[in-house]
Design an enzyme around this catalytic site. Structure first.
Site, PDB file in Angstrom:
ATOM      1  N   CYS A 112       0.840  -1.197   0.000  1.00  0.00           N
ATOM      2  CA  CYS A 112       0.000   0.000   0.000  1.00  0.00           C
ATOM      3  C   CYS A 112       0.878   1.251   0.000  1.00  0.00           C
ATOM      4  CB  CYS A 112      -0.911   0.020   1.228  1.00  0.00           C
ATOM      5  SG  CYS A 112      -2.052   1.426   1.267  1.00  0.00           S
ATOM      6  N   CYS A 119      -0.404   0.805  10.297  1.00  0.00           N
ATOM      7  CA  CYS A 119      -0.739  -0.314   9.424  1.00  0.00           C
ATOM      8  C   CYS A 119       0.501  -1.084   8.990  1.00  0.00           C
ATOM      9  CB  CYS A 119      -1.488   0.209   8.193  1.00  0.00           C
ATOM     10  SG  CYS A 119      -1.936  -1.073   7.014  1.00  0.00           S
ATOM     11  N   GLY A 159      -3.917  -2.365   0.700  1.00  0.00           N
ATOM     12  CA  GLY A 159      -4.022  -1.414  -0.390  1.00  0.00           C
ATOM     13  C   GLY A 159      -5.076  -0.340  -0.185  1.00  0.00           C
ATOM     14  N   GLU A 160      -4.969   0.714  -0.978  1.00  0.00           N
ATOM     15  CA  GLU A 160      -5.937   1.808  -1.015  1.00  0.00           C
ATOM     16  C   GLU A 160      -6.805   1.619  -2.260  1.00  0.00           C
ATOM     17  OE1 GLU A 160      -8.412   4.493  -1.264  1.00  0.00           O
ATOM     18  OE2 GLU A 160      -7.273   4.551   0.605  1.00  0.00           O
ATOM     19  N   SER A 191     -13.512   0.872   1.603  1.00  0.00           N
ATOM     20  CA  SER A 191     -12.883   1.678   2.646  1.00  0.00           C
ATOM     21  C   SER A 191     -11.690   2.417   2.054  1.00  0.00           C
ATOM     22  CB  SER A 191     -12.423   0.785   3.801  1.00  0.00           C
ATOM     23  OG  SER A 191     -11.761   1.539   4.785  1.00  0.00           O
ATOM     24  N   SER A 214     -11.375   6.197   6.326  1.00  0.00           N
ATOM     25  CA  SER A 214     -10.444   6.022   7.439  1.00  0.00           C
ATOM     26  C   SER A 214      -9.926   7.391   7.865  1.00  0.00           C
ATOM     27  CB  SER A 214      -9.277   5.111   7.010  1.00  0.00           C
ATOM     28  OG  SER A 214      -9.758   3.826   6.663  1.00  0.00           O
ATOM     29  N   LEU A 215     -10.556   7.968   8.871  1.00  0.00           N
ATOM     30  CA  LEU A 215     -10.233   9.334   9.279  1.00  0.00           C
ATOM     31  C   LEU A 215      -9.126   9.356  10.332  1.00  0.00           C
ATOM     32  CD1 LEU A 215     -11.139  12.219   8.624  1.00  0.00           C
ATOM     33  CD2 LEU A 215     -12.668  12.086  10.595  1.00  0.00           C
ATOM     34  N   HIS A 216      -9.405   8.754  11.497  1.00  0.00           N
ATOM     35  CA  HIS A 216      -8.403   8.499  12.539  1.00  0.00           C
ATOM     36  C   HIS A 216      -7.901   9.715  13.313  1.00  0.00           C
ATOM     37  CE1 HIS A 216      -8.671   4.655  10.745  1.00  0.00           C
ATOM     38  NE2 HIS A 216      -7.841   4.897   9.747  1.00  0.00           N
ATOM     39  N   ASN A 290      -4.402  -1.955  16.566  1.00  0.00           N
ATOM     40  CA  ASN A 290      -3.658  -3.206  16.637  1.00  0.00           C
ATOM     41  C   ASN A 290      -2.188  -2.846  16.755  1.00  0.00           C
ATOM     42  OD1 ASN A 290      -5.122  -5.810  16.342  1.00  0.00           O
ATOM     43  ND2 ASN A 290      -6.008  -4.760  14.578  1.00  0.00           N
TER      44      ASN A 290
END
Length: 347
Positions: A112, A119, A159-160, A191, A214-216, A290
């Protein structure tokens, strides 16, 4: 050179088969063997003549990835797959079991380019996009391996997806086709870390497909640190695109928010997130991180339980619908990129 039959849409195969003198219904037969019966060898497709099978075998192959490793959770049956592709690259897929459905989490790229700090996939680097056939093959390979029928699909693996836009859209249409898996568009989610112009394209091309962003982090300052692509596409641009997506599709947008201890889990972060999403009718998935090896100053550690609950309470009070995602596969390498990373490190 032979071509991967799975890379072709139904309409494209009708044209390809016509070049071989094969009628349209032969495409139906071949797709039935592949998508329904999980037969991936032309020689076993007994309602085709030997000559027809030979002709197909000379022109096409059915590109099913090789299973390298599989982990099955003893807790909830979550199953993680590591596949080897034709060129030797590896990708991951995951099966998630729910009381009323089986969901597949599939990859769209080898590695990615987004390189999000939390990640494992991003830390392993980017190699290439997957083809539509390599994306759809994950579904039928998992179904055959675990003898299940997948009813929901999430493009949330390696991946994106929106950086492999054309192939992802093509794979969705193939899996949705009534002659293949016939999976409803409403049961497919994509996503993304947030590519504003592609979010708008998605709204126009696949308006029934669900969108998760995916803001986060609620501010550019914090998001820049953990999501490098935010320096190109700001929080404000992503939220604007999400609102445009909603106007076009009338769909609710889900926002993924990974909670990292003493980084983005404060009350102030929750308040700013609520301000950002006010009036959107958005849905927020709160996800304790994670743990992965840290790549910078931020330690990827999970917040204390009470901090997670405190964050949720702020959103509840501000009428932002949310939930703390129930973890699955905690006893295996279920997080994206972990199994591949362990395999490539050993290799």
């Amino acid at each position: 050179m032979r071509k991967n039959l799975l890379d072709f849409s139904y309409e494209e195969l009708v044209e390809e088969f016509a070049k071989l003198g094969l009628e349209k219904f032969r495409v139906d037969q071949v797709w039935d063997w592949i998508y329904k019966k999980k037969v991936f060898n032309f020689d076993e497709m007994t309602n085709l003549s030997k000559e027809q099978r030979n002709a197909l075998g000379e022109r096409f192959f059915i590109g099913i990835p090789e299973l390298i490793d599989m982990q099955v959770s003893k807790i909830d049956k979550t199953t993680k797959f590591l596949w080897k592709l034709e060129d030797g690259n590896t990708i991951e897929s995951v099966l998630l079991f729910h009381p009323d459905r089986v969901t597949a989490c599939i990859s769209s790229q080898v590695g990615c380019p987004a390189k999000c700090a939390f990640c494992a996939t991003g830390q392993s680097g980017y190699v290439r996009n997957l083809t539509a056939g390599e994306i759809t093959a994950q579904i039928i390979a998992m179904e055959k391996e675990r003898k299940v029928n997948i009813g929901n699909i999430v493009y949330m693996g390696m991946g994106e997806p929106l950086l492999n836009y054309e192939e992802v859209v093509k794979s969705v249409r193939i899996l949705n086709h009534k002659k293949s898996k016939n999976i409803s568009m409403r049961r497919i989610s994509i996503s993304t870390v947030g590519i504003p112009e592609k979010i708008i394209d998605l709204a126009k091309d696949l308006p029934e497909v669900k969108l998760a962003i995916s803001l986060h982090a609620p501010t550019n300052f914090k998001r820049d640190i953990i999501v490098p692509m935010n320096k190109k596409y700001s929080v404000e641009e992503i939220i604007h695109a999400a609102k445009e997506y909603q106007k076009i599709t009338k769909n609710r947008v889900t926002f993924e928010y990974i909670l990292i201890r003493e980084f983005n889990d404060y009350v102030d972060d929750a308040e700013k997130l609520a301000d950002l999403l006010k009036g959107m009718g958005a849905y927020v998935n709160l996800i304790p991180v994670n743990p992965v090896p840290s790549t910078g100053d931020i330690k990827m550690e999970r917040p204390h339980h009470w901090m997670i609950e405190r964050f949720k309470e702020v959103l509840d009070k501000r009428n932002i619908e949310n939930e703390i995602r129930k973890e699955k596969g905690t006893d295996i390498d279920a997080a994206c990129g972990q199994l591949r990373r362990r395999y490539t490190t050993k290799a």
